[in-house]
Enzyme design. Structure first.
Site, short mmCIF file in Angstrom:
data_model
loop_
_atom_site.label_atom_id
_atom_site.label_comp_id
_atom_site.label_asym_id
_atom_site.label_seq_id
_atom_site.Cartn_x
_atom_site.Cartn_y
_atom_site.Cartn_z
N GLY A 90 0.60 -0.80 0.05
CA GLY A 90 -0.23 -0.03 0.12
C GLY A 90 1.06 1.37 -0.11
O GLY A 90 1.82 1.29 -0.59
N SER A 122 5.87 -5.04 -1.61
CA SER A 122 5.93 -4.41 -1.02
C SER A 122 6.33 -2.75 -0.10
O SER A 122 7.27 -3.35 0.13
CB SER A 122 4.06 -3.52 -1.95
OG SER A 122 4.48 -2.50 -2.80
N ALA A 123 5.24 -2.47 0.72
CA ALA A 123 5.91 -1.61 1.51
C ALA A 123 6.00 -2.25 3.04
O ALA A 123 7.25 -2.40 2.71
CB ALA A 123 4.49 -0.36 1.67
N HIS A 159 9.48 -2.45 -6.59
CA HIS A 159 8.35 -3.11 -8.08
C HIS A 159 9.42 -1.92 -8.92
O HIS A 159 9.04 -1.15 -10.11
CB HIS A 159 6.59 -2.21 -7.79
CG HIS A 159 6.24 -2.70 -6.87
ND1 HIS A 159 5.05 -3.38 -7.47
CD2 HIS A 159 5.49 -1.38 -5.91
CE1 HIS A 159 4.49 -3.63 -6.28
NE2 HIS A 159 4.44 -2.81 -5.37
N GLU A 194 9.08 -6.98 -9.85
CA GLU A 194 8.21 -7.78 -9.79
C GLU A 194 7.79 -9.12 -9.79
O GLU A 194 8.54 -9.19 -11.01
CB GLU A 194 6.65 -6.98 -10.65
CG GLU A 194 6.51 -6.31 -9.75
CD GLU A 194 4.57 -5.49 -10.44
OE1 GLU A 194 4.70 -5.89 -12.01
OE2 GLU A 194 4.64 -4.44 -10.34
#
Lengths: 235, 235
Positions: A90, A122-123, A159, A194
């Site tokens: 997020g 991700s985050a 990413h 990714e």
């Protein structure tokens, strides 16, 4: 001994949430009946409840229950007592803000250093680095610090993607941004595409997922690293 | 009365630095023999000197001299006494950090509100908004605040671009990021494409450059705005 998976993304194009990682997660969380989910990064601004429910539906496929950290009165205790922990993606600014606001950055670091199995996507992977300063996210909220968990001795750029040769867009490429970071910061940055993840286990850091990663160090040309490389040389 | 040009980018693909804006700048700075350049955003990490030199070479084409703010002992006084001011692009976190560090955020705001002609490109335009929170840049340095000049009653997202329909990349689109911003902030955001600029003159804000812009407001669908539209309705 740390036991972490730090993935570039939760979701591959044309695939479901965490689908590509499920075989890995079944092994990684094999001793867990329930994992603690940290939904603070709220992708698309969805609520903690919605995000936790989405995650629970996925983990049900490998027979693991999910509890959201927002369901606990004492989040620090929830972290200490968790069988396993997952921090979803997020917005990294929001995630870091919330970890400081709820006073759990330190306890999360200590708990993960003792060996509680962890998944970040991700985050949730960004915060495994020394700082959140190589995030791609928008600064939608002002965190009290950019410092993060420092579970690995470098930063991640998740990413990660190369600038397309035919692009006519003049906004900075990812590489330009990371070079700017290195004007003011000394530690290395690993660009994680990714489909890639880092496995931190038995005192080793391994690049997994079949793709290359790109390592940026201050005053050095970037180097391409192949999958299955052991990364303890990055300091 | 404010007299500002806030451009999405300094440089169009296949064109030189500021080339597409030069006819406009000749008019905008017509009463200036010398302008003050703020090189703090340091694109690619180039030095204040190099960046100022590059800018001076360009402004020489329209017979305007350029002095870098770093050449002055008292930067606040340099701002107050400037005939015109230009803040170039680069990293917005660094630019905002430096404006606060050198204690010139307030004097810059006051000076521009009194009518000193101003050009911002990219990061130099971002700071014209209420906050820097819709920048695309990496947080390479921690500024004491995200608040900026507030010369317009909304935020800008510069180098704006739509997500390409055929993209398989799962990182957040610009629109997703702006929607996340609106979970925590109420003010509108204008997505300004490369080649667009805002002209703030005679108490009016106009979209210039022949391209559309995209307006994002909390709890509303985004709307496409055509060039030459007067934007004072955005509150």
């Amino acid at each position: 001994m740390k036991n972490l998976l730090l993935a570039s993304t939760s979701t591959l194009h044309g695939s479901n949430f965490l689908e590509y990682l499920l075989p890995e997660l079944k092994l990684h969380f094999k001793n867990c009946k329930t994992i603690l989910f940290i939904p603070y990064a709220r992708p698309d601004g969805i609520s903690h409840e919605e995000y936790t429910q989405k995650t629970a539906l996925t983990f049900a496929k490998i027979a693991i229950d999910v509890k959201g950290i927002h369901e606990f009165e004492n989040p620090a205790l929830a972290i200490k007592e968790a069988e396993g922990i997952f921090t979803g993606g997020g917005n990294t600014f929001l995630l870091v803000y919330q970890l400081y606001h709820n006073k759990i950055m330190t306890v999360l670091k200590e708990t993960l250093e003792k060996g509680t199995p962890y998944l970040g996507t991700s985050a949730g992977s960004n915060i495994g680095g020394l700082s959140m300063q190589t995030t791609n996210d928008m600064p939608i909220i002002y965190p009290p610090s950019f410092q993060t968990l420092g579970l690995i001795p470098f930063n991640l750029n998740v990413h990660f993607l190369e600038k397309e040769a035919q692009s006519t867009h003049m906004g900075e490429s990812r590489e330009t941004r990371i070079n700017e970071f290195h004007q003011f910061n000394n530690f290395p940055v690993l660009g994680l595409k990714e489909g890639s993840w880092l496995e931190i286990k038995n005192g080793k850091i391994n690049l997994k997922g079949g793709l290359t990663a790109k390592l940026f160090r201050k005053n050095h040309s970037p180097i391409e690293i192949t999958s299955e490389t052991e990364l303890s040389f990055i300091q």
